[in-house]
Write a protein that holds these residues in place. Structure first.
Motif, short mmCIF file in Angstrom:
data_model
loop_
_atom_site.label_atom_id
_atom_site.label_comp_id
_atom_site.label_asym_id
_atom_site.label_seq_id
_atom_site.Cartn_x
_atom_site.Cartn_y
_atom_site.Cartn_z
N PRO A 135 74.09 -48.69 -73.25
CA PRO A 135 72.99 -48.70 -74.09
C PRO A 135 72.01 -47.40 -73.60
CG PRO A 135 72.86 -50.35 -72.29
CD PRO A 135 74.09 -49.97 -72.34
N ASP A 136 72.46 -46.87 -72.59
CA ASP A 136 71.59 -45.41 -72.31
C ASP A 136 72.39 -44.33 -72.84
OD1 ASP A 136 73.99 -46.04 -70.89
OD2 ASP A 136 73.50 -44.69 -69.14
N VAL A 137 73.70 -44.37 -73.71
CA VAL A 137 74.19 -43.07 -74.18
C VAL A 137 73.88 -43.22 -75.77
CG1 VAL A 137 76.31 -42.02 -74.74
CG2 VAL A 137 75.81 -43.22 -72.58
N PRO A 197 82.22 -26.97 -84.10
CA PRO A 197 82.72 -28.36 -84.46
C PRO A 197 81.92 -29.70 -84.02
CG PRO A 197 83.88 -27.59 -82.70
CD PRO A 197 82.91 -26.31 -83.13
N PRO A 198 82.13 -30.74 -84.63
CA PRO A 198 81.77 -31.91 -84.20
C PRO A 198 82.31 -32.40 -82.58
CG PRO A 198 83.46 -32.51 -85.76
CD PRO A 198 83.31 -31.03 -85.66
N ASP A 199 81.54 -33.02 -81.88
CA ASP A 199 82.03 -33.51 -80.61
C ASP A 199 83.22 -33.97 -80.52
OD1 ASP A 199 80.05 -32.01 -79.16
OD2 ASP A 199 78.75 -33.91 -79.29
N VAL A 200 83.28 -35.02 -81.47
CA VAL A 200 84.58 -36.08 -81.71
C VAL A 200 84.65 -36.27 -83.19
CG1 VAL A 200 84.40 -36.99 -79.49
CG2 VAL A 200 83.20 -38.15 -81.45
N THR A 202 79.29 -37.58 -72.21
CA THR A 202 79.04 -38.46 -73.18
C THR A 202 80.44 -38.60 -74.04
OG1 THR A 202 76.64 -38.04 -73.64
CG2 THR A 202 77.77 -39.04 -75.57
N VAL A 203 81.14 -37.42 -74.24
CA VAL A 203 82.31 -37.46 -74.98
C VAL A 203 83.53 -38.23 -74.21
CG1 VAL A 203 84.13 -36.23 -75.72
CG2 VAL A 203 81.80 -35.45 -76.39
#
Length: 380
Positions: A22-24, A47-50, A282-283
């Motif tokens: 929930p913190d991300v 580019p997008p992260d993912v 995060t990724v």
């Protein structure tokens, strides 16, 4: 960044991730033409992260451009290597480095059949042991009965390409299939010709409108009882389960395409990470969840596919998908689909579709085999 297909499945994945973390925060961009959008952003060096993409050789241009992130640590710091079979792991790696996390699997080599018609004809589809024997059975049905043996949609060349690669796998085996896709097509030209000839035989006894028949229309006509057999990926079964008058086991069933028992030819989606990101932790956290049993259960139950992990609880999945998962777990090999980009590079896939367009115009296996070899064999 996510594509337009499978929105409910992606929502379920993100919901599960948010509950676990929930913190991300994750911001997704939905785009109907995801591949083009990703390439555009890569060219703009943003580019997008993912993003979601077919893995395997479909990712070769990204790999050559050094765009793909190294996600080996995500695999090694979790139990993913333990619960992924060789096929999905192969699709995720380049030169021993993990570049993707497979999220779902669709089986290509299904042969669906109408149970009541098969019984009426005295057929046990499981006893048809090769693509050539299947051609003989289709000719018998055409000559001796008033049934249509198999609907064969050809409006789009990818359905013909998918039929050809399935026949190649079933008639000539996994080793030859791998040789054809791994730059040795010229050495297996006779197998390529033979598989094309068998596909031609299927076409000879298909419906007269085959060249104008779309996959969707053919699938609907199979549900309506217009043929004994229908070959397609397991996504076709979505229409069957939605029909109140077409029950699994009573009205329809399936077997591996003749000659491919024990092989699980795959299409799949994977989550890809960019080489450069401002949010590496995060990724990694998100990719770890994508590769988890919980994430894959949530996604695949909504998507109508099976998880690449072998330890996911599928008790809430449909009986058909539960059987697909069992077949996947028991398979001796998991070939990467040509038609869906895992087994060939994007430029090769374009040339192969062009070759199949030529094929349905000429029905000349020898000439089209030359086109196939030229597309696949870099040494030819």
């Amino acid at each position: 960044m996510v594509g337009g297909d499978g929105g409910a499945a992606l929502d379920a994945l993100f919901e599960g991730f948010s509950q676990r973390h929930p913190d991300v925060s994750m911001n997704d961009v939905a785009d109907e033409n995801l591949s083009l959008e990703v390439k555009s952003r890569i060219l703009k060096e943003s580019p997008p992260d993912v993003w979601m993409e077919w893995p395997g050789k479909n990712l070769k241009p990204y790999e050559d451009a050094s765009v793909l992130g190294d996600v080996t640590a995500v695999w090694e710091d979790s139990d993913m290597e333990q619960y992924y079979l060789d096929g999905p792991r192969e699709a995720a790696t380049f030169d021993g480095t993990y570049r993707a996390v497979p999220l779902n699997i669709h089986r290509i080599n299904n042969l669906f059949y109408d149970v009541r018609q098969a019984e009426e004809l005295g057929l046990d589809p499981a006893t048809i042991d090769s693509p050539r024997a299947f051609a003989e059975e289709l000719r018998r049905i055409d000559a001796e009965t008033d049934h249509t043996g198999m609907l064969f949609p050809m409006k789009n060349p990818w359905t013909v390409l998918q039929m050809w690669e399935t026949v190649l796998l079933g008639e000539h085996g996994h080793e030859t299939f791998r040789g054809v896709t791994d730059d040795a097509a010229a050495a297996h030209r006779r197998a390529i010709v033979d598989a094309l000839d068998i596909v031609r035989q299927y076409a000879e006894v298909a419906t007269e409108d085959k060249l104008y028949l779309s996959l969707t229309d053919a699938n609907e006509r199979f549900v309506d009882g217009e043929s004994v057999f229908f070959h397609q990926g397991d996504w076709a079964a979505g229409a069957y389960t939605e029909s109140a008058q077409f029950d699994y086991g009573t009205h329809w069933d399936h077997v591996p395409f003749p000659g491919t028992d024990g092989l699980y030819a795959m299409n799949m989606d994977a989550v890809i990470a960019a080489n450069a990101t401002d949010n590496p932790e995060t990724v990694s956290t998100f990719l770890s969840y994508v590769g988890s049993a919980d994430g894959q259960k949530r996604f695949n139950q909504k998507k109508g596919s099976i998880p690449p992990r072998t330890d996911v609880d599928t008790s809430a999945f449909t009986p058909f998908l539960q059987e697909q998962q069992t077949a996947f777990q028991q398979s001796t090999a998991q070939p990467l689909s040509i038609t869906h980009g895992l087994g060939v590079r994007p430029d090769q896939l374009i040339e192969l579709k062009t070759a199949m367009s030529s094929f349905v115009s000429s029905w000349d296996p020898e000439a089209v085999a030359d086109e196939v070899v030229a597309a696949l064999d870099t040494s030819a």
